[in-house]
Design a protein around this motif. Structure first.
Motif, PDB file in Angstrom:
ATOM      1  N   ASP A 277      28.363  23.187  31.843  1.00  0.00           N
ATOM      2  CA  ASP A 277      29.449  22.990  32.458  1.00  0.00           C
ATOM      3  C   ASP A 277      30.040  21.832  32.475  1.00  0.00           C
ATOM      4  N   THR A 278      31.255  21.527  32.949  1.00  0.00           N
ATOM      5  CA  THR A 278      31.799  19.959  32.952  1.00  0.00           C
ATOM      6  C   THR A 278      31.047  19.441  34.407  1.00  0.00           C
ATOM      7  N   VAL A 279      30.344  19.605  34.919  1.00  0.00           N
ATOM      8  CA  VAL A 279      29.823  19.248  36.678  1.00  0.00           C
ATOM      9  C   VAL A 279      28.227  19.298  36.153  1.00  0.00           C
ATOM     10  N   PHE A 280      27.211  20.185  35.882  1.00  0.00           N
ATOM     11  CA  PHE A 280      26.087  19.733  35.471  1.00  0.00           C
ATOM     12  C   PHE A 280      25.808  19.013  35.098  1.00  0.00           C
ATOM     13  N   GLY A 281      23.963  17.946  34.595  1.00  0.00           N
ATOM     14  CA  GLY A 281      23.684  17.320  34.404  1.00  0.00           C
ATOM     15  C   GLY A 281      22.048  16.846  34.648  1.00  0.00           C
ATOM     16  N   GLY A 282      21.939  16.287  34.194  1.00  0.00           N
ATOM     17  CA  GLY A 282      20.380  16.333  34.470  1.00  0.00           C
ATOM     18  C   GLY A 282      18.986  16.490  33.522  1.00  0.00           C
ATOM     19  N   VAL A 283      17.768  16.346  33.763  1.00  0.00           N
ATOM     20  CA  VAL A 283      16.651  17.043  32.903  1.00  0.00           C
ATOM     21  C   VAL A 283      16.237  18.059  33.378  1.00  0.00           C
ATOM     22  N   VAL A 284      16.482  19.335  32.151  1.00  0.00           N
ATOM     23  CA  VAL A 284      15.836  21.013  31.938  1.00  0.00           C
ATOM     24  C   VAL A 284      14.487  20.927  31.505  1.00  0.00           C
ATOM     25  N   SER A 285      13.659  21.516  31.908  1.00  0.00           N
ATOM     26  CA  SER A 285      11.858  21.476  31.177  1.00  0.00           C
ATOM     27  C   SER A 285      12.473  22.672  30.370  1.00  0.00           C
ATOM     28  N   ILE A 286      11.510  22.938  29.045  1.00  0.00           N
ATOM     29  CA  ILE A 286      11.655  24.222  28.344  1.00  0.00           C
ATOM     30  C   ILE A 286      10.248  24.728  28.753  1.00  0.00           C
ATOM     31  N   VAL A 287      10.219  26.335  28.618  1.00  0.00           N
ATOM     32  CA  VAL A 287       9.330  27.299  29.575  1.00  0.00           C
ATOM     33  C   VAL A 287       9.391  27.735  28.293  1.00  0.00           C
ATOM     34  N   CYS A 288       8.454  27.851  27.583  1.00  0.00           N
ATOM     35  CA  CYS A 288       7.555  29.188  26.767  1.00  0.00           C
ATOM     36  C   CYS A 288       7.650  30.753  27.331  1.00  0.00           C
ATOM     37  N   PRO A 289       7.346  31.942  26.656  1.00  0.00           N
ATOM     38  CA  PRO A 289       7.401  32.544  27.115  1.00  0.00           C
ATOM     39  C   PRO A 289       5.840  32.770  27.755  1.00  0.00           C
ATOM     40  N   ALA A 290       6.005  33.962  28.611  1.00  0.00           N
ATOM     41  CA  ALA A 290       4.545  34.572  29.559  1.00  0.00           C
ATOM     42  C   ALA A 290       3.597  34.226  28.293  1.00  0.00           C
TER      43      ALA A 290
ATOM     44  N   CYS B  49       3.303  29.099  20.486  1.00  0.00           N
ATOM     45  CA  CYS B  49       4.382  28.662  21.424  1.00  0.00           C
ATOM     46  C   CYS B  49       4.398  27.162  21.236  1.00  0.00           C
ATOM     47  N   THR B  50       5.269  26.350  20.735  1.00  0.00           N
ATOM     48  CA  THR B  50       5.571  24.715  20.745  1.00  0.00           C
ATOM     49  C   THR B  50       6.999  24.603  20.748  1.00  0.00           C
ATOM     50  N   PRO B  51       7.601  24.196  21.549  1.00  0.00           N
ATOM     51  CA  PRO B  51       8.489  23.627  21.735  1.00  0.00           C
ATOM     52  C   PRO B  51       8.985  22.342  21.570  1.00  0.00           C
ATOM     53  N   SER B  52      10.103  21.300  20.928  1.00  0.00           N
ATOM     54  CA  SER B  52      10.297  20.487  20.604  1.00  0.00           C
ATOM     55  C   SER B  52      10.042  19.418  21.213  1.00  0.00           C
ATOM     56  N   ALA B  53      10.354  19.318  22.605  1.00  0.00           N
ATOM     57  CA  ALA B  53      10.182  18.516  23.507  1.00  0.00           C
ATOM     58  C   ALA B  53      10.085  19.255  24.940  1.00  0.00           C
ATOM     59  N   THR B  54       8.889  19.023  25.567  1.00  0.00           N
ATOM     60  CA  THR B  54       9.251  19.553  26.895  1.00  0.00           C
ATOM     61  C   THR B  54      10.265  19.834  28.122  1.00  0.00           C
TER      62      THR B  54
END
Length: 686
Positions: free
Chosen positions: A513-526, A536-541
């Motif tokens: 949204d217009t407020v949220f900002g920061g670092v998000v960690s990408i997590v593969c399925p369990a 499973c390989t994300p393009s960036a962690t």
């Protein structure tokens, strides 16, 4: 008998007359002072303008007859006992700051040698003073458009002058024009009225003296002058003598409102004339000229009305306006000590008055919020205003716990402590633990742990309250902003198919949204969700997100066939199997068992034939033995060919990713709040 009746009648009449005169006299006395208490005159012969008290009831003031200086009033205890009819002699003033020269020099040096340029030529608009609990003094250096600080005895720089905001202070995002009124809340946040800019600014308390706090605009009001602040910092009151109005500002929402009974006057010329008459005692009438404000320990507002010579009281709960004192000449700046005594600068009489017990004393319980949180890494936001403000937090998550300190400053132990959270959004703030118990000894402190767990996006507000058996209370205002982000597919179908041994990529966006900002960690399925023999390989962690801007990332799933993982050059599941030969080892039972028997039979025939050839002497038997050996060789060659051509059909299913449809959940995690998106992976036969 008749004479006796006449004497009794005369006596009754005389008593009635004297009683009436006494009542009238008491009423007149009460009218002049607002109640039956007469003020103590603690200083005379001083053209007093600003007054302020520290936590030890030491009074500081400015004197129009001695410009650009700040004084301390000495021997207050001795002078305070005198009544209005027995006024003391001229005040005993000790210089605290200022050499009398109008200027701006002196930062980094001693206070008495420094230059100031104070506004003291008006009975309504004056350079204000505020004193922190450690004795640090804040001064509105009005004509320098600067806020100056003089370190208290308990500070790191006792007696040293520093410019902390404005023209000569550190660089600020908010510019000061004409700072006048000052007020401090219990935490140490400084509220400043900027008369020319029509703004109330807040300078947050900085626990680290090496960090320059940044001014922020709290609200805009017309022509602000005097400022009063509740002890907990929840409400700021602003007087505007130019318009005859008083405003109350909620420091959490920053919304201003007019205090009932003090609406702005429509005729500004008439209002100016009303205030101009304040040089001498005036009669009560419509409209006020608010020349000073103070808030007592109970949150009640007191207003000095220079036009009518009264001190007015606005009840914190009922908002009812009453007269607390009257008969004054041009009352100006007013200030409370911790005991509820009100000090009044009676400018028209050149004296300082003290009204004992005029207001509610400050509570013995002090609830101190943590120091303002350090700014988080961009682009996250964690603004600091008057209430304690938690950093922005996604809904469903929770911030790290912050520690609030409760202290008993009284002379007796407090009992039956009760801790509660109330206000607009009490459910968004949690107090999971504390070590306060139900009582607190003299001078003792305890801790209350608190976190922010927003249930909805936007500004969230609440109040942390502590009360005891005696009715004392302490509050801390809380605020925080709930924000949100989502994981959404970006041009990719929710369901995708892949052959065994192939790869497939799902493209996503993190949409804030217009407020949220920061670092998000990408997590593969369990791993329990994933098909076996699949990676499973994300393009960036991690992905850095800016408010209002989608941030892309992708996740690739690789499957296995024939023991080979898609994209690999070596076997990743069974390393002992050579490339392109993923059947069972030779000599084992399984799908290759018939071929194994054929080979064994061929070898046996060959051995029999050779033995016959060696042992027999008959040419005919030798010929048959050669034929048998030749046939055995043919059998061996044929079986080898069959094994080579048929081994793929003999691959165990355990070496391939299982076929079928699987639901997988990809997650993003930020600030203890997770967001997920479910996709469908369909593995089809090779």
């Amino acid at each position: 008998m008749r004479r006796l009746l006449i004497v009794c009648a005369v006596a009754v009449f005389s008593i009635s007359i004297f009683s009436a005169l006494g009542i009238a006299q008491r009423q007149a006395s009460a009218q002049s002072s607002g109640d039956d208490r007469a003020p103590a005159v603690i200083a005379t012969g001083v053209s007093v303008r600003a007054v302020a008290l520290d936590s030890h009831a030491i009074l500081y003031l400015t004197d129009a007859a001695a410009p650009n200086r700040i004084f301390e009033l000495t021997d207050v205890a001795n002078l305070g006992g005198a009544s209005a009819s027995n006024a003391p002699q001229s005040a005993h003033l000790a210089l605290v700051a200022g050499n009398g020269v109008a200027g701006s020099l002196g930062d980094g040096g001693s206070a008495p040698a420094s230059e100031f340029d104070l506004k003291l030529d008006s009975l309504l608009l004056r350079s204000g003073i505020a004193v922190a609990p450690d004795g640090t003094m804040l001064i509105a250096d009005t004509l320098n458009s600067t806020i100056r600080r003089i370190g208290g005895s308990d500070s790191s720089e006792p007696g040293v002058v520093r410019s902390i905001a404005g023209k000569w202070g550190p660089r600020q995002e908010v510019t000061l024009s004409e700072p006048l009124g000052l007020a401090l809340d219990r935490v140490g946040n400084l509220f400043v009225s900027d008369h020319a800019a029509g703004a109330i600014d807040v300078l947050p308390f900085a626990a680290d003296s090496s960090v320059a706090p940044q001014l922020a605009i709290l609200a805009h009001v017309p022509s602000p002058a005097s400022v009063g602040i509740s002890i907990d910092g929840a409400k700021a009151f602003v007087a505007s003598p130019d318009t005859g109005s008083i405003f109350e500002i909620d420091t959490q929402t920053r919304a201003p409102r007019v205090v009932p009974g003090f609406q702005p006057q429509s005729n500004l010329a008439q209002q100016s004339a009303r205030c101009a008459q304040s040089t001498q005692e005036a009669s009560e009438g419509s409209g006020v000229c608010p020349s000073g404000l103070a808030v007592d320990g109970g949150g009640n507002l007191f207003v000095a009305d220079a036009a009518s010579g009264r001190i007015l009281r606005v009840d914190a709960k009922s908002q009812q306006v009453t007269t607390a004192a009257s008969g004054l000449k041009s009352p100006g700046d007013i200030s409370f000590d911790n005991g509820g005594d009100l000090y009044v600068a009676e400018q028209g009489a050149s004296r300082i008055l003290k009204y004992a017990d005029m207001g509610d004393p400050t509570s013995n319980l002090i609830l101190t919020p943590p120091a303002p949180l350090p700014p988080p890494p961009a682009p996250r936001s964690c603004p600091q205003t008057a209430p304690f403000n938690f950093c922005d937090e996604p809904t469903g998550g929770a911030t790290p716990t912050q520690v609030f300190t409760l202290t008993n400053t009284g002379t007796a132990a407090v009992t039956s402590l009760s801790i509660s959270i109330s206000g607009t959004d009490p459910g968004d703030f949690q107090a999971p633990s504390n070590n306060c118990g139900t009582s607190l000894g003299v001078g003792d402190s305890c801790s209350i742990n608190l976190d922010f767990a927003p249930t909805l996006a936007g500004g969230r507000f609440a109040t942390l309250s502590v009360t005891d058996a005696a009715g004392d209370s302490a509050v801390a205002n809380l605020s925080g902003t709930g924000d949100d982000y989502q994981l959404m597919l970006n041009g990719t179908n929710q369901e995708q198919s892949v052959f065994q041994g192939g790869m497939v990529t799902f493209n996503f966006n993190i949409v804030p949204d217009t407020v949220f900002g920061g670092v998000v960690s990408i997590v593969c399925p369990a791993s329990s969700q994933m098909p076996s023999l699949t990676t499973c390989t994300p393009s960036a962690t991690t992905v850095t997100v800016t408010p209002g801007a989608p941030a892309p990332f992708s996740i690739t799933f690789a499957t296995t066939y024939d023991g080979i993982l898609a994209g690999s050059t070596t076997s990743s599941t069974l390393p002992w199997i050579p490339l392109h030969q993923s059947g069972p080892p030779r000599g084992s039972l399984g799908h290759g068992t018939p071929s194994f028997i054929s080979v064994f039979g061929g070898i046996l025939l060959l051995v029999v034939g050779l033995s016959t050839l060696v042992l027999t002497r008959s040419p005919w038997h030798k010929l048959k033995a050669l034929a048998l050996g030749f046939a055995s060789v043919l059998v061996l060659i044929g079986c080898t060919a069959i094994l080579s051509s048929c081994h793929h059909s003999a691959i165990p299913r355990s070496l391939n990713t299982p076929t079928g449809v699987t639901n997988l959940t990809v997650q993003g995690e930020a600030q203890n709040a997770a967001r997920g998106n479910t996709i469908i992976l369909d593995v089809v036969p090779h």
